[in-house]
Design a protein around this motif. Sequence first.
Motif, PDB file in Angstrom:
ATOM      1  N   SER A  62       2.091   7.933  -9.939  1.00  0.00           N
ATOM      2  CA  SER A  62       1.891   6.552  -9.514  1.00  0.00           C
ATOM      3  C   SER A  62       3.243   5.874  -9.317  1.00  0.00           C
ATOM      4  O   SER A  62       4.141   5.994 -10.159  1.00  0.00           O
ATOM      5  CB  SER A  62       1.075   5.796 -10.556  1.00  0.00           C
ATOM      6  N   THR A  63       3.378   5.180  -8.205  1.00  0.00           N
ATOM      7  CA  THR A  63       4.626   4.458  -7.919  1.00  0.00           C
ATOM      8  C   THR A  63       4.509   2.970  -8.219  1.00  0.00           C
ATOM      9  O   THR A  63       5.417   2.198  -7.889  1.00  0.00           O
ATOM     10  CB  THR A  63       5.000   4.653  -6.436  1.00  0.00           C
ATOM     11  N   ALA A  64       3.399   2.582  -8.834  1.00  0.00           N
ATOM     12  CA  ALA A  64       3.212   1.171  -9.196  1.00  0.00           C
ATOM     13  C   ALA A  64       2.416   1.087 -10.486  1.00  0.00           C
ATOM     14  O   ALA A  64       1.665   2.005 -10.840  1.00  0.00           O
ATOM     15  CB  ALA A  64       2.502   0.416  -8.076  1.00  0.00           C
ATOM     16  N   ALA A  84      -2.769   8.087   1.959  1.00  0.00           N
ATOM     17  CA  ALA A  84      -3.089   7.254   0.803  1.00  0.00           C
ATOM     18  C   ALA A  84      -4.171   7.930  -0.041  1.00  0.00           C
ATOM     19  O   ALA A  84      -5.221   8.321   0.469  1.00  0.00           O
ATOM     20  CB  ALA A  84      -3.556   5.879   1.264  1.00  0.00           C
ATOM     21  N   GLN A  95      -5.425   3.172  -4.546  1.00  0.00           N
ATOM     22  CA  GLN A  95      -4.733   1.884  -4.433  1.00  0.00           C
ATOM     23  C   GLN A  95      -4.682   1.202  -5.794  1.00  0.00           C
ATOM     24  O   GLN A  95      -5.646   1.226  -6.556  1.00  0.00           O
ATOM     25  CB  GLN A  95      -5.445   0.990  -3.422  1.00  0.00           C
ATOM     26  N   ARG A 129      -3.501  -2.503  -7.814  1.00  0.00           N
ATOM     27  CA  ARG A 129      -3.131  -3.902  -7.654  1.00  0.00           C
ATOM     28  C   ARG A 129      -2.536  -4.420  -8.955  1.00  0.00           C
ATOM     29  O   ARG A 129      -2.842  -3.933 -10.046  1.00  0.00           O
ATOM     30  CB  ARG A 129      -4.345  -4.742  -7.271  1.00  0.00           C
ATOM     31  N   ARG A 130      -1.682  -5.404  -8.786  1.00  0.00           N
ATOM     32  CA  ARG A 130      -1.103  -6.084  -9.946  1.00  0.00           C
ATOM     33  C   ARG A 130      -0.861  -7.538  -9.569  1.00  0.00           C
ATOM     34  O   ARG A 130      -0.681  -7.869  -8.387  1.00  0.00           O
ATOM     35  CB  ARG A 130       0.181  -5.416 -10.395  1.00  0.00           C
ATOM     36  N   GLU A 172      -0.822  -8.264  -5.682  1.00  0.00           N
ATOM     37  CA  GLU A 172      -0.104  -7.394  -4.762  1.00  0.00           C
ATOM     38  C   GLU A 172      -0.749  -6.007  -4.814  1.00  0.00           C
ATOM     39  O   GLU A 172      -1.106  -5.530  -5.905  1.00  0.00           O
ATOM     40  CB  GLU A 172       1.382  -7.290  -5.135  1.00  0.00           C
ATOM     41  N   TYR A 173      -0.882  -5.379  -3.661  1.00  0.00           N
ATOM     42  CA  TYR A 173      -1.585  -4.097  -3.590  1.00  0.00           C
ATOM     43  C   TYR A 173      -0.605  -3.000  -3.138  1.00  0.00           C
ATOM     44  O   TYR A 173       0.232  -3.221  -2.244  1.00  0.00           O
ATOM     45  CB  TYR A 173      -2.753  -4.194  -2.614  1.00  0.00           C
ATOM     46  N   TYR A 174      -0.739  -1.799  -3.776  1.00  0.00           N
ATOM     47  CA  TYR A 174       0.153  -0.677  -3.488  1.00  0.00           C
ATOM     48  C   TYR A 174      -0.687   0.597  -3.296  1.00  0.00           C
ATOM     49  O   TYR A 174      -1.567   0.896  -4.121  1.00  0.00           O
ATOM     50  CB  TYR A 174       1.138  -0.447  -4.632  1.00  0.00           C
ATOM     51  N   ASP A 175      -0.419   1.290  -2.217  1.00  0.00           N
ATOM     52  CA  ASP A 175      -1.067   2.586  -1.983  1.00  0.00           C
ATOM     53  C   ASP A 175      -0.219   3.705  -2.590  1.00  0.00           C
ATOM     54  O   ASP A 175       1.010   3.744  -2.400  1.00  0.00           O
ATOM     55  CB  ASP A 175      -1.242   2.842  -0.480  1.00  0.00           C
ATOM     56  N   ILE A 176      -0.869   4.610  -3.318  1.00  0.00           N
ATOM     57  CA  ILE A 176      -0.199   5.783  -3.874  1.00  0.00           C
ATOM     58  C   ILE A 176      -0.425   6.935  -2.902  1.00  0.00           C
ATOM     59  O   ILE A 176      -1.583   7.286  -2.600  1.00  0.00           O
ATOM     60  CB  ILE A 176      -0.726   6.128  -5.275  1.00  0.00           C
TER      61      ILE A 176
END
Length: 360
Positions: free
Chosen positions: A78-80, A100, A103, A105-106, A140-144
Amino acid sequence: MSVLRRVLLPIAWLVVFAVIAVALVKIAFFDGVELAADAEFPTAEVMTPAVAVGLGTVANTVELTGTVAADDGVPVRSTAQGEVVAVFAEQGDAVEEGAALFQVRRPAEIQPTPVQVGEAEEGDDAPAPGVPEPVATVYEYYDILAPADGTLAAFTPLPGESVSIGQTTGTVSPGTYHVSGTLTAAQQFRLLDRPSSAVIAITGGAAPFTCTDPRITEPQAAAGGGPDAGSERTAMAGPIAPAQGPGSDGGSTPAGELTCPIPADVPVFVGLSADIVLSAGVAEDVVTVPTTAVKGSIATGIVWVQDPAGETTEREVKLGLNDGSSVEITEGLAEGDMILEFVPGSDVPLNQGAYPMMGG
């Protein structure tokens, strides 16, 4: 007749018995002492065989037995940090690098400021304090993404689960294979000059193929140094005579691992055995001697040279290629020299037969 029967015959029998008794006494007491005295001085001497130095061809070929294994997968990390809100793939899916997988979120680092609501008091221009209106949290949303092409294996993220940066959430298996084999210490020394290719034959499989990228794991014991880098043949010389002393294994201790990738068009399965042939050079029409005649390991060794009178002297020689039974001598011996076939004090193989014996 009566005199013969009563006098002469008894006397003759007494003489015969006396001779027999004397012979028995001599055998029992005197001949045994002489044999015991002679036993202290053997009449035969065991001679160490000598061989003539000749010319020959030495091919430094190392053969191993390997096993087919699957290449290690690439971990999905995981990058987030945050909560998993969507999963786009399942275990067993074929994925491409950059696709992807899920996903996260944080909460955003900067949130909207609540609006103050109230009525101004009479005679006061400032608004009266009021209750702030509720404001929705901004995320904020991040795709792994998939780190490589392959098949998704051991994929574990679930919606609602919290993950941290760097956490492993799965593996992408490349679906490729390799052959690996163990090198002994003696073989490792013979391959100090790394071979550029190897021939691989899968047992019961397709035709042999050439591996153009063999990789050898460096043994820890070899970190202390090596031979003169200026001589290619010297660098490939290996241990000749087994080490002497208790606990010696003659260089059979595992000292490294060789791996070769298997082409994608070669059908294999995990666990299949394979024959690996490595070639580290060939020397033709060179001075050669049996490996049993040399004491040494890398670059130099010692042989025992025999003169016409049978006397032996130690001589240092420079070593080249060896194939496990013969070794190239690059300096120190000439064709026709006589040397001892075995290093003095070493164990002689039983299949060498009886040695010549000299009477004494």
